[in-house]
Design a protein around this motif. Structure first.
Motif, PDB file in Angstrom:
ATOM      1  N   LEU A  36       0.835  -1.202   0.000  1.00  0.00           N
ATOM      2  CA  LEU A  36       0.000   0.000   0.000  1.00  0.00           C
ATOM      3  C   LEU A  36       0.873   1.257   0.000  1.00  0.00           C
ATOM      4  O   LEU A  36       0.622   2.188  -0.769  1.00  0.00           O
ATOM      5  CB  LEU A  36      -0.941   0.027   1.201  1.00  0.00           C
ATOM      6  N   LEU A  37       1.895   1.281   0.836  1.00  0.00           N
ATOM      7  CA  LEU A  37       2.786   2.448   0.871  1.00  0.00           C
ATOM      8  C   LEU A  37       3.468   2.657  -0.485  1.00  0.00           C
ATOM      9  O   LEU A  37       3.602   3.797  -0.947  1.00  0.00           O
ATOM     10  CB  LEU A  37       3.817   2.305   1.983  1.00  0.00           C
ATOM     11  N   ASP A  38       3.869   1.569  -1.140  1.00  0.00           N
ATOM     12  CA  ASP A  38       4.457   1.676  -2.484  1.00  0.00           C
ATOM     13  C   ASP A  38       3.447   2.241  -3.471  1.00  0.00           C
ATOM     14  O   ASP A  38       3.775   3.094  -4.298  1.00  0.00           O
ATOM     15  CB  ASP A  38       4.942   0.311  -2.975  1.00  0.00           C
ATOM     16  N   GLU A  39       2.210   1.773  -3.398  1.00  0.00           N
ATOM     17  CA  GLU A  39       1.159   2.254  -4.304  1.00  0.00           C
ATOM     18  C   GLU A  39       0.863   3.727  -4.044  1.00  0.00           C
ATOM     19  O   GLU A  39       0.664   4.501  -4.985  1.00  0.00           O
ATOM     20  CB  GLU A  39      -0.113   1.420  -4.130  1.00  0.00           C
ATOM     21  N   LEU A  40       0.853   4.148  -2.794  1.00  0.00           N
ATOM     22  CA  LEU A  40       0.598   5.558  -2.483  1.00  0.00           C
ATOM     23  C   LEU A  40       1.728   6.448  -2.994  1.00  0.00           C
ATOM     24  O   LEU A  40       1.484   7.569  -3.443  1.00  0.00           O
ATOM     25  CB  LEU A  40       0.384   5.738  -0.982  1.00  0.00           C
ATOM     26  N   ALA A  41       2.949   5.951  -2.968  1.00  0.00           N
ATOM     27  CA  ALA A  41       4.079   6.699  -3.544  1.00  0.00           C
ATOM     28  C   ALA A  41       3.877   6.853  -5.049  1.00  0.00           C
ATOM     29  O   ALA A  41       4.139   7.918  -5.617  1.00  0.00           O
ATOM     30  CB  ALA A  41       5.401   5.995  -3.240  1.00  0.00           C
TER      31      ALA A  41
END
Length: 131
Positions: A36-41
């Motif tokens: 999720l953090l990668d996708e938000l980046a």
């Protein structure tokens, strides 16, 4: 939801995930906090978010932010369609939704070239009302 989350600090995203969890709705749903953090980046980098059958199989969504006069998130604009239609019109939807997000944004929140375009159109960035 990704565009909203992408505009939060990482600690706030982590707190949100800790409180609400990440639940699988389809095979495509992001359920790992790191993913999720990668996708938000990626959302922050691209300036829009995609939901490719993550919530409902057979449906896709594109969303973009619009900003207030301080450059902070004022809201999001999004369009949902079938996956079949998205496979044909996806790039046009992305272009259209991000353009609407820029039109809804306060001119002072936009980079200089886009501020000039907004001024040329006579919009105030106050939900696109004429100035």
């Amino acid at each position: 939801g990704k565009v909203l989350l992408a505009n939060l600090a990482e600690a706030d995203v982590e707190a949100y995930v800790a409180e609400h969890g990440l639940h699988a709705f389809t095979r495509a749903t992001i359920v790992e906090p790191g993913a999720l953090l990668d996708e938000l980046a990626r959302v922050r980098s691209l300036g829009y978010g995609l939901d490719l059958e993550e919530r409902v199989e057979g449906f896709c969504c594109v969303a973009a932010p619009f900003l207030d006069s301080t450059g902070k998130l004022a809201g999001t604009i999004g369009v949902s369609t079938t996956s079949k239609a998205f496979s044909v019109v996806g790039p046009s939807l992305i272009d259209s939704v991000t353009a609407i997000g820029r039109l809804l944004s306060a001119p002072s929140a936009l980079p200089a070239p886009e501020r000039q375009l907004s001024a040329d159109r006579g919009t105030t960035g106050d939900l696109g009302e004429k100035g």
